[in-house]
Design a protein around this motif. Structure first.
Motif, short mmCIF file in Angstrom:
data_model
loop_
_atom_site.label_atom_id
_atom_site.label_comp_id
_atom_site.label_asym_id
_atom_site.label_seq_id
_atom_site.Cartn_x
_atom_site.Cartn_y
_atom_site.Cartn_z
N LEU A 116 0.84 -1.19 0.00
CA LEU A 116 0.00 0.00 0.00
C LEU A 116 0.88 1.24 0.00
O LEU A 116 1.67 1.46 0.92
CB LEU A 116 -0.91 0.03 1.23
N ILE A 126 -2.87 0.38 -4.24
CA ILE A 126 -2.70 -0.96 -3.65
C ILE A 126 -2.38 -1.94 -4.77
O ILE A 126 -3.03 -1.93 -5.81
CB ILE A 126 -3.97 -1.41 -2.90
N ARG A 166 -6.64 -10.46 -0.63
CA ARG A 166 -6.48 -9.35 0.31
C ARG A 166 -6.40 -8.02 -0.45
O ARG A 166 -6.91 -6.99 0.00
CB ARG A 166 -5.23 -9.56 1.17
N GLU A 167 -5.76 -8.04 -1.61
CA GLU A 167 -5.70 -6.84 -2.44
C GLU A 167 -7.10 -6.37 -2.82
O GLU A 167 -7.43 -5.18 -2.70
CB GLU A 167 -4.88 -7.10 -3.69
N ARG A 181 -9.95 -6.94 -1.34
CA ARG A 181 -10.69 -6.44 -0.17
C ARG A 181 -10.18 -5.06 0.26
O ARG A 181 -10.99 -4.19 0.64
CB ARG A 181 -10.56 -7.44 0.98
N LEU A 182 -8.88 -4.86 0.22
CA LEU A 182 -8.32 -3.56 0.63
C LEU A 182 -8.69 -2.47 -0.36
O LEU A 182 -8.96 -1.33 0.03
CB LEU A 182 -6.80 -3.67 0.77
N GLU A 235 -12.13 -1.47 0.32
CA GLU A 235 -12.24 -0.73 1.59
C GLU A 235 -11.73 0.70 1.46
O GLU A 235 -12.38 1.65 1.91
CB GLU A 235 -11.44 -1.48 2.66
N HIS A 236 -10.55 0.87 0.85
CA HIS A 236 -9.91 2.19 0.82
C HIS A 236 -10.26 3.00 -0.44
O HIS A 236 -10.12 4.22 -0.43
CB HIS A 236 -8.40 2.04 0.92
#
Length: 593
Positions: free
Chosen positions: A236, A247, A294-295, A297-298, A301-302
């Motif tokens: 990130l 990301i 995870r990428e 989801r992040l 989120e962001h």
């Protein structure tokens, strides 16, 4: 999972950072090679007539290699004039069968360097393959390619070896003999490295990926990659206010992040992002699949400014077959626990509308949005008069006949799409016979939208119906990667440590996995993109299913069997660009020679 953050204020010793970021150029052994040949194409029958090479490290000459090669063919006269190598000179020379192994032994462990490397290395690889000889995994550096990124027209008229040798005052003048040209290329290589040293290029990795489009300010931030591990994970980029700018994911966090500051990343947006970056956070993951998930989801989120994809997974549409007295098809934004059937998700409303049109063309269910009673008393609509609606509103059909159509529609969505495929293909044929090709194209696009949506829904639903799937695969390093998937969502990931009991490890991983509750719809617990990433891994070679809770099956007569045809048609259309449509064409930039 491990998290590492590097900030602009956490600089390590500057000299040490070069070693952390790659192999210092002063420690790399280069083998600079040049060939003379009978023509320009090894595949076309041209042969090697001379090999010359120089081995250098840290500016020191370690050795030279030179041999003429008997090509067992006549050397063309114009080649003999150019190189000075005659048939008489090579008559007693060794053949390529003995010259090539000797050169490969000389170059062992080195980075190969050549001026116009694809030519020289291409010839060498061709004859190695012809001899059934394994080609060593050489790293290759092309001084011609590098010079085109560094040298301007003010420096030299072109990037030919002779021009560069004059520019850098080479001690040897190139004369189309292999060893002389290799010696001149050594001086050119050192001259280019000297220039690039002032731009912060100090390692082999930086030299290999150098681009003049990467600014000095970007290069000065290469310390942000310090401390990141050589392992899979997510990174990130953050600004001074700790806001996430971008990301990404990689199998090797340090190498990937380093590339943003050295050269291989030349996108304008990324240069802008790096200029704003103040720190890089690395999240170490057990497996590449965990990093990919995870990428996603992040990013959701962001919603980073510089990520273009996956930022708004919530902005999707579904086609819903309602549960009511007189069911209908409806375009909705979310899935409810109401017992209805859903097709999707669609990332584009336009695509969803095409799919909806294909279904309405095949099944004459009502298209009005009102909720009807069991015995409606309304007048018929225009669609009923056109024969495109069974018209339950005015009593033109009964509950039994309408229910039969709805059952066929439900079967089409979940099992077999043949009724839609046959109906629209028949319609397209009729239009084509009347040369109404544009109208036929509209129906083709509707059918393609439906087939892709149905295939995707069936494929996703097959996995998301399973409460749990546990699978493992042996990775390239010999260790076993294990993933626990619950209702299409990645719930746990790990790698079995060497010497551990596999059963105990998998049991522990399942115990620690995320709890995923049951929910309705094709994607109840994760985004469609996440479930598709998981499916791609589950369908990859070498997968072993450890346990499956539920039934993971797709319909044999499902929509997937029609995909290949529509994908082929779409690919064919993309390859044909009308003369008046240049939107998808980008200009081709050719470097000056």
């Amino acid at each position: 999972m491990a998290v590492v953050t590097q900030t602009a204020g956490s600089r390590w010793e500057s000299q040490r950072s070069f070693d952390e970021l790659g192999r210092p150029l002063r420690e790399v052994t280069f083998c600079v090679v040049d060939l003379e040949t009978t023509g320009g194409s090894a595949a076309g029958g041209s042969m090697i007539t001379e090999i010359g090479a120089v081995k250098v490290r840290g500016g020191e000459w370690l050795g030279e290699f030179q041999t003429l090669v008997n090509p067992h063919t006549e050397i063309p006269a114009f080649i003999a004039v150019l190189t000075g190598i005659s048939n008489h000179m090579v008559a007693d020379a060794p053949t390529i069968e003995s010259a090539l192994p000797a050169f490969l032994e000389f170059a062992q462990g080195c980075v190969l360097v050549a001026h116009n490397a694809p030519f020289d290395v291409g010839f060498l690889k061709h004859f190695a393959e012809r001899q059934d000889r394994a080609w060593p995994r050489f790293e290759v550096l092309d001084t011609a390619k590098l010079a085109r990124r560094v040298i301007t027209r003010d420096d030299a008229p072109n990037c030919k070896l002779s021009s560069l040798a004059r520019l850098f005052n080479a001690s040897t003048t190139p004369n189309h003999r292999a060893l002389s040209d290799a010696r001149a290329t050594v001086d050119v290589l050192h001259g280019l490295m000297e220039r690039l040293g002032g731009l912060g290029v100090h390692t082999l990795e930086e030299l290999q990926t150098f681009s003049a489009r990467v600014s000095a300010a970007q290069r000065r931030k290469r310390h942000l990659a310090e401390g990141l591990p050589h392992s899979p994970g997510v990174y990130l980029f953050r600004d001074e206010q700790r806001r996430v700018l971008y990301i990404g994911t990689s199998r090797d966090l340090r190498t990937r992040v380093r590339s943003y500051f050295t050269a291989s990343e030349t996108r304008t947006r990324m240069g802008e992002m790096v200029a704003l970056a103040d720190s890089v956070t690395g999240i170490e993951c057990a497996t590449p699949l965990e990093a990919e998930v995870r990428e996603l989801r992040l990013i959701a989120e962001h919603k980073p400014k510089y990520n273009r994809r996956s930022r708004f997974p919530e902005k999707v549409h579904f086609i819903k077959l309602t549960r009511e007295a007189w069911p209908r098809l409806s375009l909705v934004r979310r899935v409810l626990d109401d017992g209805a059937d859903y097709l999707g998700p669609f990332s584009s409303r336009k695509t969803a509308e095409k799919c909806l049109a294909a279904l309405h063309e095949t099944f004459p269910v009502r298209q009005c949005s009102d909720r009807l009673t069991l015995t409606p008393t309304r007048s018929a609509c225009v669609l009923a008069e056109m024969g495109r609606c069974l018209s339950p509103c005015d009593g033109s059909t009964d509950e039994s006949a309408y229910g039969a159509v709805v059952r066929a529609l439900r079967d089409t969505l979940s099992q077999r799409p043949d009724q839609v495929v046959d109906a629209i293909n028949l319609r397209m044929s009729a239009l084509a016979d009347r040369e109404r090709f544009e109208e036929a194209g509209v129906h083709r696009d509707r059918l393609a939208a439906f087939i892709r949506a149905a295939a995707r829904t069936q494929r996703l639903s097959a996995l998301t119906r399973c409460p749990e799937v546990v699978a493992a695969r042996r990775e390239s390093d010999g260790r076993w990667a294990v993933h626990v998937v619950r209702r299409g969502r990645l719930a746990a990931a790990g790698v079995i440590p060497p010497g551990s009991d596999a059963r105990d490890y998998v049991a522990g991983l399942r115990m620690s996995a995320e709890t995923v509750p049951s929910a309705p719809g094709p994607t109840p617990a994760a985004t469609a993109e996440e479930t598709e990433r998981v499916l791609r891994w589950l369908e990859s070679p070498g997968i072993r299913l450890v346990d499956v809770d539920g039934e993971w099956t797709c319909p044999v007569a499902g929509a997937t069997r029609h995909l290949a045809l529509h994908d082929a048609v779409n690919q064919s259309r993309l390859s044909l660009v009308p003369f008046d449509d240049r939107r998808d064409r980008s200009p081709e930039h050719r470097p000056a020679r």
